[in-house]
Enzyme design. Structure first.
Site, PDB file in Angstrom:
ATOM      1  N   LYS A   1     -21.977  17.179   9.018  1.00  0.00           N
ATOM      2  CA  LYS A   1     -20.919  17.296  10.022  1.00  0.00           C
ATOM      3  C   LYS A   1     -20.663  15.975  10.729  1.00  0.00           C
ATOM      4  CE  LYS A   1     -17.861  19.524  12.334  1.00  0.00           C
ATOM      5  NZ  LYS A   1     -16.633  19.974  11.650  1.00  0.00           N
TER       6      LYS A   1
ATOM      7  N   SER B   1       0.823  -1.201   0.000  1.00  0.00           N
ATOM      8  CA  SER B   1       0.000   0.000   0.000  1.00  0.00           C
ATOM      9  C   SER B   1       0.861   1.256   0.000  1.00  0.00           C
ATOM     10  CB  SER B   1      -0.951  -0.046   1.201  1.00  0.00           C
ATOM     11  OG  SER B   1      -2.117   0.691   0.934  1.00  0.00           O
TER      12      SER B   1
END
Length: 351
Positions: free
Chosen positions: A230, A178
Site C-alpha cells: 500500500k 512525449s
C-alpha cells in the site's frame, strides 16, 4: 432647548433658556459669558452631529453603488459566458471550404485545455462539418498523462476511419514531445520547424527519498498500512527492490503501448534507429531524417500548400471568462496543489 419629539435629521441650534435673565433683571456679566460659552459648545456639537450623519449617508450610497456596479459586472460576465458557451456548442455554420485549426498546448491532463474531455468533442465537430476540408493540430506541448494522450489518439484514429477523405495533419511549433507526439502520431502527416523539439518517446515517474536525511536528523517514519504494497515507493522508507521492479514493469508496459501507437500511426516511415524509442528528443531536421516527421512546414504552409485552402477557423477549446475568473480563487489554487501532488505518483509522458 432641543425638542425631544423631533428627528435626529432636524437638528436646530438654540440658546439655553435657563441662562436667559428674568424680565427687568439686570444681566450678570458672568452668567452672560457662561451662556455664550454653552451656546457655542452646543453649536459645535450640533455641527459635528450633522457632519457625522452626512458622512454616514454618503458611505451608505457609496456602498450601494459599489454593490450595484459589482452585480452588473457579474451579470455581464455570466451573460457573455453563456453566449460564448452556446455559440461554441452549436453546429458550425461555414459558407466556404475551410481548414480547422485546433491548438494542443500545455500539459496534457484531465481538467486542462489539452484534455480528452475538451479535445475529442472539437475533433468530432471538425470531422463532421462538411465545409471543413482539412484539420491542423497545432502542437505546443511537452506531454503529460498517457491516459489522456491515448484517448485522444484513439479518437483521431477512429475519426480517420469514419471520414477517410478528410485529412488531419499535425504541425509542431516549439515542442511536440512525449504525450504530445503520442497524439501527433495519429495524424496523417506531421510537419515541424527545423528547430522544433520532437520525440521523447518514453515514460517517466518522478519520486524522491528522505531516508538518509531523516537518519542524520534522527527522524523516524511511523507509517501504518493494511496491505504489504500500500505504501509502495514511500519517500520516507527505504526502497523495496521487489516494489521497484514491479513499478519498472508497469512503466515498461505503458512505454510499449506508446511504441505500438507510434508504429501504428507512422508505419514504415520510421527509421530503424535503435534509439528512436529510448526517450531521446530530436530537432525538426533530425526528426525528418528518422521518420518521426514528414517534412518542414508551418500551419500556414499546410493550409495553403497541402490543403489548398484559403480560409481557416480556430476551433481550439478555450475557458470561458467566468471559468478564468473562478480559476483565480483560493479553491482553484488548492485543487491545483492537489493535482500537482497526485501527479507525482503516476507515470507521465514528459521529456
Amino acid at each position: 432647548m432641543t425638542d425631544p419629539n423631533r428627528t435626529t435629521d432636524d437638528l436646530r441650534i438654540e440658546p439655553l433658556d435657563e441662562h436667559t435673565p428674568a424680565s427687568g433683571a439686570k444681566p450678570n456679566p458672568d452668567t452672560r459669558a457662561q451662556h455664550e460659552d454653552n451656546w457655542a459648545r452646543d453649536a459645535l456639537l450640533d455641527l459635528a452631529r450633522e457632519g457625522l450623519m452626512e458622512r454616514r449617508r454618503a458611505r451608505r450610497w457609496q456602498m450601494f453603488f459599489r454593490l450595484l456596479g459589482f452585480g452588473i459586472v457579474i451579470w455581464l460576465i455570466a451573460a457573455f459566458t453563456l453566449k460564448v458557451d452556446h455559440s461554441e456548442s452549436g453546429a458550425l455554420n461555414l459558407k466556404q471550404p475551410t481548414a480547422a485549426i485546433i491548438d494542443i498546448r500545455g500539459i496534457i491532463a484531465a481538467g486542462q485545455d489539452a484534455s480528452a474531455e475538451k479535445l475529442i468533442p472539437i475533433l468530432e465537430k471538425a470531422f463532421k462539418a462538411p465545409q471543413i476540408k482539412g484539420i491542423v493540430l497545432r502542437m505546443n506541448t511537452p506531454g503529460g498523462s498517457p491516459v489522456q494522450a491515448g484517448q485522444i489518439y484513439d479518437a483521431i484514429m477512429r475519426l480517420r476511419k469514419e471520414y477517410p477523405a478528410k485529412p488531419i495533419y499535425a504541425v509542431t511549433e516549439d515542442i511536440c514531445a512525449s504525450g504530445g507526439y503520442y497524439i501527433a502520431a495519429a495524424a496523417d502527416k506531421i510537419y515541424a520547424d527545423k528547430a522544433s523539439l520532437v520525440g521523447s518517446i518514453g515514460v517517466r515517474m518522478d519520486g524522491f527519498g528522505f531516508v538518509g536525511a531523516m537518519h542524520t536528523l534522527g527522524i523516524e517514519s511511523r507509517l501504518l498500512t493494511s496491505g504489504a504494497n500500500k505504501a509502495m515507493l514511500d519517500p520516507f522508507t527505504p526502497e523495496n527492490p521487489a516494489q521497484v521492479q514491479y513499478m519498472q514493469k508497469l512503466l515498461d508496459a505503458v512505454h510499449q503501448q506508446f511504441i505500438d501507437a507510434v508504429k501504428q500511426g507512422r508505419g514504415n516511415r520510421l527509421s530503424d534507429d535503435p534509439d528512436l524509442f529510448s526517450g531521446l528528443i530530436y530537432t525538426g531536421d533530425q526528426a525528418v531524417k528518422n521518420g518521426l516527421v514528414d517534412g518542414l512546414g508551418t500551419v500556414r504552409s499546410v493550409v495553403h500548400d497541402q490543403f489548398r485552402l484559403q480560409h481557416e477557423v480556430d476551433l481550439t477549446p478555450h475557458k470561458s471568462p467566468l471559468d478564468r475568473l473562478l480559476s483565480q480563487t483560493a479553491t482553484e489554487f488548492g485543487h491545483s496543489l492537489m493535482g500537482l501532488w497526485a501527479g507525482q505518483i503516476g507515470p507521465k509522458l514528459l521529456p
